[in-house]
Write a protein that holds these residues in place. Structure first.
Motif, short mmCIF file in Angstrom:
data_model
loop_
_atom_site.label_atom_id
_atom_site.label_comp_id
_atom_site.label_asym_id
_atom_site.label_seq_id
_atom_site.Cartn_x
_atom_site.Cartn_y
_atom_site.Cartn_z
N UNK A 87 3.02 16.90 -15.49
CA UNK A 87 3.07 17.25 -14.78
C UNK A 87 3.48 18.24 -14.98
N UNK A 88 2.83 20.12 -14.71
CA UNK A 88 2.96 21.00 -14.81
C UNK A 88 3.37 21.69 -13.70
N UNK A 89 3.80 21.05 -12.39
CA UNK A 89 4.76 21.54 -11.43
C UNK A 89 5.55 20.00 -11.21
N UNK A 90 6.47 19.79 -10.27
CA UNK A 90 7.09 18.85 -10.03
C UNK A 90 6.11 18.74 -8.49
N UNK A 91 5.91 17.58 -8.68
CA UNK A 91 5.58 17.49 -7.43
C UNK A 91 6.61 16.92 -6.11
N UNK A 92 6.06 17.28 -5.48
CA UNK A 92 6.79 17.06 -3.61
C UNK A 92 6.03 16.45 -2.86
N UNK A 93 6.71 15.31 -3.11
CA UNK A 93 5.36 14.33 -2.23
C UNK A 93 6.04 13.64 -0.32
N UNK A 94 5.25 13.24 0.47
CA UNK A 94 5.97 12.37 1.52
C UNK A 94 5.14 10.94 0.65
N UNK A 95 6.13 9.94 0.61
CA UNK A 95 5.57 8.71 0.07
C UNK A 95 5.44 7.93 1.65
N UNK A 148 1.16 -1.11 -0.12
CA UNK A 148 -0.29 0.05 -0.22
C UNK A 148 1.14 1.55 -0.02
N UNK A 149 0.35 2.11 -0.82
CA UNK A 149 1.43 3.37 -0.83
C UNK A 149 0.53 4.59 -0.80
N UNK A 150 1.13 5.36 -0.08
CA UNK A 150 0.28 6.55 0.93
C UNK A 150 1.19 8.01 0.77
N UNK A 151 0.32 8.69 -0.25
CA UNK A 151 1.16 10.12 -0.79
C UNK A 151 0.78 11.31 -0.19
N UNK A 152 1.37 11.84 0.35
CA UNK A 152 0.83 13.67 0.98
C UNK A 152 1.22 14.56 0.27
N UNK A 153 1.18 15.64 -0.61
CA UNK A 153 1.45 16.55 -1.76
C UNK A 153 2.04 17.68 -0.72
N UNK A 154 2.90 17.07 -0.99
CA UNK A 154 3.23 19.42 -0.40
C UNK A 154 3.74 20.32 -0.97
#
Length: 185
Positions: free
Chosen positions: A59-67, A19-25
């Motif tokens: 990708x319109x703007x690079x994604x910074x995420x915590x995975x 399972x992968x959880x992402x939060x997009x900063x």
């Protein structure tokens, strides 16, 4: 396992066992999950189970995420609460895989993510256990927020359904009244 990542280039279709959880900063991109298109942007909280196949494009703007990734069996093992019939099935298949958090939800999720990332960097005694507990807390928050949204949507559908039925009934009654022959006399 928890990590901060940056996604600058489109990702091809991903198959995953955990399972992968992402939060997009921050950032802005489109993600396709099982054929449905969603927008990934700041504040998006996303849970992808093994049956979610996904790719990220445009990708319109690079994604910074915590995975954060973990085996779902851990959650099932640590699930102490009794649930209504089919609620686990609803969580797996009946809620959207992602949604935007409100300010209060965002604060709570960020606290857990900060703790998870700190644990990864500090490498202290019981690191693995702490990561499991924090990942389970994060997943429990996802489940809570997803089910709250589903219940809100269900109640709105019920209200709109009742209004629609009521309007149809009123229209039918008006039609019946208008189509009745006038009494003579």
């Amino acid at each position: 396992h928890a990590e901060e990542i940056e996604i600058k280039k489109p990702l091809e279709q991903k198959f995953h066992e955990r399972t992968e959880i992402y939060y997009v900063k921050s950032g802005d991109a489109d993600i396709w999950i099982n054929g449905d298109k969603y927008q990934m942007k700041e504040g998006v909280f996303c849970c992808l189970y093994m049956h979610h196949f996904y790719r990220i494009e445009q990708i319109r703007k690079p994604l910074r995420c915590v995975k954060v990734s973990f085996h779902i069996g851990l959650f099932m093992f640590l699930c102490f609460e009794q649930h209504k019939e089919n609620e686990n099935e609803v969580l797996m298949y009946g809620v959207p895989p992602l949604f935007v958090l409100n300010a209060q939800e965002k604060q709570r999720v960020l606290r857990v993510l900060d703790d998870l990332l700190a644990e990864e960097q500090e490498e202290k005694f019981l690191l693995y256990n702490m990561n499991i507990y924090l990942a389970m807390q994060l997943h429990a928050l996802y489940c809570r927020y997803a089910m709250e949204r589903r219940k809100k949507e269900d109640s709105e559908k019920t209200v709109y359904g009742m209004l629609f039925k009521g309007c149809c009934w009123i229209q039918a009654k008006q039609y019946q009244w208008k189509s009745m022959p006038k009494r003579q006399g």
